[in-house]
Write an enzyme that holds these catalytic residues in place. Structure first.
Site, PDB file in Angstrom:
ATOM      1  N   LYS A 126      31.601  -8.305  36.544  1.00 43.48           N
ATOM      2  CA  LYS A 126      31.081  -8.879  35.301  1.00 43.48           C
ATOM      3  C   LYS A 126      30.414 -10.194  35.687  1.00 43.48           C
ATOM      4  O   LYS A 126      30.805 -10.824  36.674  1.00 43.48           O
ATOM      5  CB  LYS A 126      32.240  -9.136  34.327  1.00 43.48           C
ATOM      6  N   ASP A 166      25.259  -7.138  28.140  1.00 43.54           N
ATOM      7  CA  ASP A 166      26.496  -7.379  27.373  1.00 43.54           C
ATOM      8  C   ASP A 166      26.071  -8.327  26.250  1.00 43.54           C
ATOM      9  O   ASP A 166      24.876  -8.379  25.921  1.00 43.54           O
ATOM     10  CB  ASP A 166      27.589  -7.977  28.279  1.00 43.54           C
TER      11      ASP A 166
HETATM   12  P1  NDP Z   1      25.418  -8.216  21.154  1.00 36.99           P
HETATM   13  O1  NDP Z   1      25.065  -9.529  21.734  1.00 36.99           O
HETATM   14  O2  NDP Z   1      24.375  -7.174  20.998  1.00 36.99           O
HETATM   15  O3  NDP Z   1      26.130  -8.413  19.730  1.00 36.99           O
HETATM   16  C1  NDP Z   1      27.268  -9.183  19.549  1.00 36.99           C
HETATM   17  C2  NDP Z   1      27.526  -9.293  18.057  1.00 36.99           C
HETATM   18  O4  NDP Z   1      28.785  -9.917  17.854  1.00 36.99           O
HETATM   19  C3  NDP Z   1      26.492 -10.125  17.321  1.00 36.99           C
HETATM   20  O5  NDP Z   1      26.306  -9.583  16.051  1.00 36.99           O
HETATM   21  C4  NDP Z   1      27.147 -11.502  17.225  1.00 36.99           C
HETATM   22  O6  NDP Z   1      26.711 -12.276  16.122  1.00 36.99           O
HETATM   23  C5  NDP Z   1      28.597 -11.092  17.048  1.00 36.99           C
HETATM   24  N1  NDP Z   1      29.499 -12.141  17.547  1.00 36.99           N
HETATM   25  C6  NDP Z   1      29.475 -12.751  18.752  1.00 36.99           C
HETATM   26  N2  NDP Z   1      30.459 -13.674  18.835  1.00 36.99           N
HETATM   27  C7  NDP Z   1      31.104 -13.616  17.655  1.00 36.99           C
HETATM   28  C8  NDP Z   1      32.203 -14.315  17.110  1.00 36.99           C
HETATM   29  N3  NDP Z   1      32.844 -15.255  17.825  1.00 36.99           N
HETATM   30  N4  NDP Z   1      32.610 -14.001  15.850  1.00 36.99           N
HETATM   31  C9  NDP Z   1      31.972 -13.037  15.139  1.00 36.99           C
HETATM   32  N5  NDP Z   1      30.914 -12.347  15.595  1.00 36.99           N
HETATM   33  C10 NDP Z   1      30.497 -12.640  16.832  1.00 36.99           C
HETATM   34  O7  NDP Z   1      26.618  -7.661  22.057  1.00 36.99           O
HETATM   35  P2  NDP Z   1      27.112  -6.161  22.250  1.00 36.99           P
HETATM   36  O8  NDP Z   1      27.017  -5.432  20.964  1.00 36.99           O
HETATM   37  O9  NDP Z   1      26.445  -5.622  23.440  1.00 36.99           O
HETATM   38  O10 NDP Z   1      28.641  -6.379  22.666  1.00 36.99           O
HETATM   39  C11 NDP Z   1      29.679  -6.526  21.693  1.00 36.99           C
HETATM   40  C12 NDP Z   1      31.020  -6.326  22.369  1.00 36.99           C
HETATM   41  O11 NDP Z   1      31.068  -5.029  22.983  1.00 36.99           O
HETATM   42  C13 NDP Z   1      31.375  -7.316  23.485  1.00 36.99           C
HETATM   43  O12 NDP Z   1      32.771  -7.500  23.507  1.00 36.99           O
HETATM   44  C14 NDP Z   1      30.971  -6.556  24.753  1.00 36.99           C
HETATM   45  O13 NDP Z   1      31.667  -7.022  25.889  1.00 36.99           O
HETATM   46  C15 NDP Z   1      31.412  -5.145  24.364  1.00 36.99           C
HETATM   47  N6  NDP Z   1      30.794  -4.071  25.099  1.00 36.99           N
HETATM   48  C16 NDP Z   1      29.432  -3.935  25.129  1.00 36.99           C
HETATM   49  C17 NDP Z   1      28.864  -2.879  25.813  1.00 36.99           C
HETATM   50  C18 NDP Z   1      27.409  -2.613  25.778  1.00 36.99           C
HETATM   51  O14 NDP Z   1      27.000  -1.539  26.260  1.00 36.99           O
HETATM   52  N7  NDP Z   1      26.591  -3.470  25.229  1.00 36.99           N
HETATM   53  C19 NDP Z   1      29.698  -1.944  26.588  1.00 36.99           C
HETATM   54  C20 NDP Z   1      31.125  -2.114  26.401  1.00 36.99           C
HETATM   55  C21 NDP Z   1      31.633  -3.163  25.712  1.00 36.99           C
HETATM   56  P3  NDP Z   1      25.311 -13.103  16.141  1.00 36.99           P
HETATM   57  O15 NDP Z   1      24.250 -12.074  15.902  1.00 36.99           O
HETATM   58  O16 NDP Z   1      25.450 -14.082  15.018  1.00 36.99           O
HETATM   59  O17 NDP Z   1      25.228 -13.751  17.486  1.00 36.99           O
END
Ligand code: NDP
Length: 446
Positions: A126, A166
């Site tokens: 990571k 991520d």
């Molecule tokens: P993105 O950056 O696309 O989206 C993250 C989302 O979560 C955004 O809507 C963001 O809001 C919101 N967010 C971030 N921090 C907070 C917080 N503290 N409180 C509330 N909302 C929050 O990320 P991903 O969708 O790619 O990833 C989301 C999760 O999934 C992470 O834990 C990641 O590690 C996990 N994951 C992702 C994978 C992937 O293929 N992308 C694979 C496996 C796991 P805002 O828009 O306001 O920033």
């Protein structure tokens, strides 16, 4: 003598006192796998277990760059190469102000169990930076990504370390880093996944984590005589995982009542539909805007500073970030009749929340199992790049379904039951541990 995890727990708490997310995942892992280790003498080599918990290598570097206003900017970049026993290092890059070694070590260790669980040839890593793309123009994001690539290009390598996206790293950021890496290396190689289709990406990579999570949920429902068509779901996040989880849930006939972002929660008691979701995609993924805009357009509620867990639902899908669902949130969900929790994000539920779900007989899927669809399709992207071929969306979708089925079956096989319900959390940890342990044992001590 029976295996005792306590000395390892104490050693890690002494050595890494300030790495609270990493310690959280170590404690939870040891707690879940100890019964299996005690019952299986072949898995009691303490040296292997200790090595499994320590990253192979941690690389940390300065990223200095000049923004479009001529101002000098400084960020920190990292790559935590956790474990290579099962394949080349594989795992995403995260760009978010909260990025630090504790978070990357927790994510790297989770990745090693998750990648093991897929049954694919994937090591674990990571990385990322404390840079926040949301605070910068597109031009500045490109400048930062190029400065990051200038420090990182010698690490990314299709046979050694293959990063993906991520939080904060989508196709756009991968494109900029990939392009500049290729320039510096003077070659075109599949050293990243999550690329655009034009740059050698795979069909369905953006959708894979969210879709995969719902394929896992589909099996949970089927095995427990629950029908998706009669259920409601609350989802957190509005990034790629949340949005594609929502898309697949709607396809399955589940009524989705919430999505959220870091500012608050969007609530639609009537249930989101395709039109609303298309607009959410445009606002959150393309324009990187605010959820309030969606609420305004469709006359929906937007609760600032709130989370989705206070609203009644049958299924909770935390898809935003780590530790976003506390014990108190778990209590509210249970009191309001929630039956199923499946993690799209990594470690979104605190250990206390998970304990409560298990105690109350809630069907709970840990992220290392239910969100493994993303890394699985990354492995398919690597295979397509090696073959110089592109598989159709249907072919990728079928392989994704099969992989999620394999993961589900292992969780059931290794997990047994708790309070009459499948114990997916013990199953995921134990099955991931067992394959990784065997590979490390076979390869010797180094
Ligand atoms: P993105 O950056 O696309 O989206 C993250 C989302 O979560 C955004 O809507 C963001 O809001 C919101 N967010 C971030 N921090 C907070 C917080 N503290 N409180 C509330 N909302 C929050 O990320 P991903 O969708 O790619 O990833 C989301 C999760 O999934 C992470 O834990 C990641 O590690 C996990 N994951 C992702 C994978 C992937 O293929 N992308 C694979 C496996 C796991 P805002 O828009 O306001 O920033």
């Amino acid at each position: 003598m029976a295996f005792d995890p306590q000395p390892i727990v104490e050693e890690f708490h002494d050595k890494y006192t300030h790495q609270k997310e990493f310690l959280q995942v170590v404690d939870s892992f040891l707690n879940k796998v100890t019964p299996f280790i005690r019952e299986n003498p072949d898995y009691q080599d303490r040296g292997v277990i200790l090595r499994m918990l320590e990253p192979d290598q941690i690389i940390s570097f300065r990223v200095s760059w000049v923004d479009s206003e001529g101002k000098e900017q400084l960020n920190r970049g990292y790559r935590v190469q956790f474990n290579r026993a099962l394949g080349p290092y594989k795992g995403g890059l995260r760009f978010h102000p909260s990025v630090n070694l504790s978070i990357l070590k927790f994510l790297g260790f989770e990745q090693s169990l998750k990648n093991s669980l897929t049954g694919l040839q994937l090591g674990a890593a990571k990385g990322g930076s404390d840079f926040n793309p949301g605070d910068h123009s597109d031009l500045d994001v490109m400048r930062f990504c190029q400065a990051f690539a200038a420090e990182f290009f010698h690490i990314a390598n299709s046979e050694a370390d293959v990063p993906a996206g991520d939080i904060g790293v989508s196709e756009r950021e991968i494109g900029y880093i990939f392009g500049y890496t290729n320039k510096l290396k003077r070659k075109f190689s599949g050293s990243f996944t999550g690329k655009s289709l034009e740059s050698g990406g795979s069909c369905l990579r953006p959708q894979a984590t969210g879709y995969g999570c719902l394929y896992f949920v589909e099996q949970m429902l089927r095995d427990n005589d629950l029908k998706p068509g009669k259920m409601t779901a609350n989802i957190s996040g509005a990034g790629s995982v949340a949005i594609y989880a929502c898309e697949k849930a709607l396809e399955m006939g589940i009524k989705v009542q919430t999505l959220s972002d870091s500012r608050g929660v969007l609530v639609d008691k009537k249930g989101l539909d395709e039109e609303k979701l298309a607009f959410i995609k445009e606002v959150k993924m393309e324009k990187r805007g605010k959820m309030e805009e969606v609420a305004e357009k469709f006359g929906l509620e937007f609760e600032k500073g709130k989370k989705p867990w206070g609203y009644a639902c049958d299924i909770a899908l935390p898809c935003a970030t780590q530790n976003e669902l506390s014990e108190e949130d778990a209590e509210k969900l249970i009191d309001n009749g929630c039956k199923v929790v499946a993690e799209g994000a990594n470690m979104p539920c605190t250990n206390e929340a998970v304990d409560l779900f298990m105690k109350e007989g809630i069907l709970y899927a840990p992220g290392k199992a239910s969100n493994a669809g993303g890394v699985s399709v990354s492995a398919f992207e690597m295979a397509q790049n090696r073959l110089g071929m592109r598989w159709s969306a249907e072919e990728v979708d079928e392989k994704l379904r099969q992989t999620m089925k394999h993961i589900y079956q292992q969780c059931v096989e290794y997990g047994g039951k708790i309070n009459g319900k499948p114990n997916y959390v013990t199953g995921a940890n134990t099955a991931g541990f067992a394959r990784l342990y065997r590979a490390m044992k076979n390869q010797g001590v180094f």
